[in-house]
Motif scaffolding. Structure first.
Motif, mmCIF file in Angstrom:
data_model
loop_
_atom_site.group_PDB
_atom_site.id
_atom_site.type_symbol
_atom_site.label_atom_id
_atom_site.label_comp_id
_atom_site.label_asym_id
_atom_site.label_seq_id
_atom_site.Cartn_x
_atom_site.Cartn_y
_atom_site.Cartn_z
ATOM 1 N N GLY A 15 60.722 8.688 20.237
ATOM 2 C CA GLY A 15 61.909 7.873 20.031
ATOM 3 C C GLY A 15 63.168 8.633 20.387
ATOM 4 N N PRO A 16 64.309 8.168 19.915
ATOM 5 C CA PRO A 16 65.571 8.857 20.205
ATOM 6 C C PRO A 16 65.543 10.304 19.726
ATOM 7 C CG PRO A 16 65.966 6.678 19.292
ATOM 8 C CD PRO A 16 64.500 6.935 19.157
ATOM 9 N N HIS A 17 66.251 11.153 20.444
ATOM 10 C CA HIS A 17 66.326 12.577 20.066
ATOM 11 C C HIS A 17 67.274 12.730 18.884
ATOM 12 C CE1 HIS A 17 67.010 16.880 20.277
ATOM 13 N NE2 HIS A 17 66.059 16.994 21.204
ATOM 14 N N PRO A 18 66.888 13.478 17.868
ATOM 15 C CA PRO A 18 67.800 13.687 16.725
ATOM 16 C C PRO A 18 69.058 14.432 17.160
ATOM 17 C CG PRO A 18 65.862 15.105 16.567
ATOM 18 C CD PRO A 18 65.610 14.186 17.704
ATOM 19 N N ARG A 19 70.126 14.148 16.462
ATOM 20 C CA ARG A 19 71.379 14.862 16.712
ATOM 21 C C ARG A 19 71.352 16.228 16.039
ATOM 22 N NH1 ARG A 19 75.207 12.224 20.206
ATOM 23 N NH2 ARG A 19 74.833 9.971 20.076
ATOM 24 N N PRO A 20 72.029 17.205 16.615
ATOM 25 C CA PRO A 20 72.806 17.147 17.853
ATOM 26 C C PRO A 20 71.901 17.177 19.083
ATOM 27 C CG PRO A 20 72.837 19.365 16.973
ATOM 28 C CD PRO A 20 72.123 18.521 15.947
ATOM 29 N N TRP A 21 72.355 16.588 20.176
ATOM 30 C CA TRP A 21 71.580 16.560 21.403
ATOM 31 C C TRP A 21 71.655 17.902 22.124
ATOM 32 C CZ3 TRP A 21 73.398 11.235 23.742
ATOM 33 C CH2 TRP A 21 72.793 10.203 23.017
ATOM 34 N N PRO A 22 70.621 18.213 22.917
ATOM 35 C CA PRO A 22 70.637 19.463 23.684
ATOM 36 C C PRO A 22 71.811 19.502 24.664
ATOM 37 C CG PRO A 22 68.452 18.447 23.703
ATOM 38 C CD PRO A 22 69.381 17.438 23.129
ATOM 39 N N ASP A 23 72.437 20.648 24.752
ATOM 40 C CA ASP A 23 73.525 20.846 25.712
ATOM 41 C C ASP A 23 72.921 21.371 27.013
ATOM 42 O OD1 ASP A 23 75.907 21.169 26.987
ATOM 43 O OD2 ASP A 23 76.460 23.016 25.935
ATOM 44 N N ASP A 24 72.294 20.457 27.752
ATOM 45 C CA ASP A 24 71.515 20.826 28.929
ATOM 46 C C ASP A 24 71.517 19.632 29.871
ATOM 47 O OD1 ASP A 24 69.459 21.391 30.783
ATOM 48 O OD2 ASP A 24 68.311 22.534 29.309
ATOM 49 N N ASP A 25 71.985 19.825 31.113
ATOM 50 C CA ASP A 25 72.113 18.695 32.021
ATOM 51 C C ASP A 25 70.778 18.181 32.540
ATOM 52 O OD1 ASP A 25 71.382 20.626 33.858
ATOM 53 O OD2 ASP A 25 73.259 20.567 34.992
ATOM 54 N N ARG A 26 69.659 18.829 32.165
ATOM 55 C CA ARG A 26 68.350 18.285 32.528
ATOM 56 C C ARG A 26 68.025 17.033 31.710
ATOM 57 N NH1 ARG A 26 64.695 23.552 31.755
ATOM 58 N NH2 ARG A 26 65.928 23.489 29.826
ATOM 59 N N TYR A 27 68.689 16.862 30.583
ATOM 60 C CA TYR A 27 68.384 15.737 29.704
ATOM 61 C C TYR A 27 69.175 14.499 30.108
ATOM 62 C CZ TYR A 27 65.835 18.879 26.622
ATOM 63 O OH TYR A 27 64.913 19.763 26.110
ATOM 64 N N ASP A 28 68.520 13.345 29.959
ATOM 65 C CA ASP A 28 69.121 12.059 30.295
ATOM 66 C C ASP A 28 69.733 11.447 29.045
ATOM 67 O OD1 ASP A 28 69.394 9.198 30.671
ATOM 68 O OD2 ASP A 28 68.186 9.429 32.476
ATOM 69 N N PRO A 29 71.038 11.166 29.038
ATOM 70 C CA PRO A 29 71.682 10.612 27.846
ATOM 71 C C PRO A 29 71.070 9.302 27.369
ATOM 72 C CG PRO A 29 73.322 11.380 29.410
ATOM 73 C CD PRO A 29 72.007 11.437 30.108
ATOM 74 N N VAL A 30 70.636 8.459 28.304
ATOM 75 C CA VAL A 30 70.037 7.179 27.920
ATOM 76 C C VAL A 30 68.712 7.406 27.198
ATOM 77 C CG1 VAL A 30 69.085 5.001 28.759
ATOM 78 C CG2 VAL A 30 71.162 5.929 29.788
ATOM 79 N N LEU A 31 67.884 8.316 27.727
ATOM 80 C CA LEU A 31 66.600 8.610 27.092
ATOM 81 C C LEU A 31 66.798 9.289 25.742
ATOM 82 C CD1 LEU A 31 64.575 9.912 30.170
ATOM 83 C CD2 LEU A 31 64.440 7.660 29.100
ATOM 84 N N LEU A 32 67.784 10.154 25.660
ATOM 85 C CA LEU A 32 68.079 10.794 24.378
ATOM 86 C C LEU A 32 68.450 9.753 23.327
ATOM 87 C CD1 LEU A 32 70.204 13.848 25.590
ATOM 88 C CD2 LEU A 32 67.936 13.954 24.546
ATOM 89 N N ALA A 33 69.168 8.728 23.738
ATOM 90 C CA ALA A 33 69.641 7.710 22.804
ATOM 91 C C ALA A 33 68.579 6.672 22.481
ATOM 92 C CB ALA A 33 70.878 7.024 23.367
ATOM 93 N N GLU A 34 67.760 6.320 23.470
ATOM 94 C CA GLU A 34 66.832 5.200 23.301
ATOM 95 C C GLU A 34 65.386 5.623 23.123
ATOM 96 O OE1 GLU A 34 67.368 2.554 26.560
ATOM 97 O OE2 GLU A 34 69.481 2.130 26.074
ATOM 98 N N GLY A 35 65.067 6.862 23.430
ATOM 99 C CA GLY A 35 63.685 7.312 23.368
ATOM 100 C C GLY A 35 63.070 7.383 24.750
#
Length: 208
Positions: A15-35
């Motif tokens: 599912g969504p990534h728990p906060r705080p989100w990784p500070d890494d541009d490999r991660y997709d903000p939409v996937l972090l938020a929605e799973g």
């Protein structure tokens, strides 16, 4: 990033990534938020598609897989999916350009897949890369892949289901390796054979 229907499954992934989100541009903000419900390994959860492709290319094993496709072989999707699983550097389709991607289970989006019109084109590409062509087929004069595994840098050339390697492919490869069999059938499925060949490569050249 919009996911294709065959890539979405509410029963897999995270599912969504728990906060705080990784500070890494490999991660997709939409996937972090929605799973992330994609068919990817856990180490790539929430990563952008482009980041996964780049990482796979950087860490790929130095072997390629080629498969002949003169009669619209339905096993190509399986070969592609297996090549992805074993970290192949690329897949080469010789002959018909079209193939059924359903069996690849979306893994074709992460691999370097190239088309060659004929065997001569594959031979020219491999020569330019300094890669020997290694045939996989149970033909007279072939040697066991378990006794003589493929070299570390190579192209494993698979014939298509039924006829196996074409005469042109047989003439082009440096050696033909067979998979030992002990039952009544003359041959095994081309997709299965490709997996056994790649596993033999991994056993010979990778640890862990």
């Amino acid at each position: 990033m919009r996911m294709r229907r065959d890539e979405r499954d509410a029963d897999v992934g995270v599912g969504p990534h728990p906060r705080p989100w990784p500070d890494d541009d490999r991660y997709d903000p939409v996937l972090l938020a929605e799973g992330d419900r994609r068919n990817v390994a856990d180490r790539y959860r929430w990563w952008r598609h482009e980041a996964i492709v780049a990482d796979l290319a950087a860490t790929a094993n130095p072997f390629h897989v080629a498969i002949e496709n003169w009669r619209q072989d339905g096993n190509i999707g399986t070969v592609v999916r297996t090549a992805n699983a074993f970290g192949a550097a690329g897949v080469h389709i010789v002959g018909r350009r079209s193939w059924n991607r359903r069996g690849a289970m979306v893994t074709d989006r992460y691999l370097d897949i190239r088309h060659h019109d004929d065997t001569d084109a594959l031979v020219a590409w491999a020569a330019g890369e300094g890669l020997p062509l290694i045939g996989i087929d149970n033909l007279p004069g072939s040697v066991s892949i378990f006794d003589h595994p493929p070299p570390e840098r190579a192209v494993l050339v698979m014939g298509q289901e039924g006829p196996g390697l074409t005469p042109a492919a047989k003439a082009a490869v440096d050696v033909i390796l067979h998979i030992p069999q002990f039952g009544s059938t003359r041959s095994i499925n081309a997709g299965v054979a490709s997996g056994i060949a790649m596993a033999a490569w991994v056993r010979a050249h990778r640890t862990g």
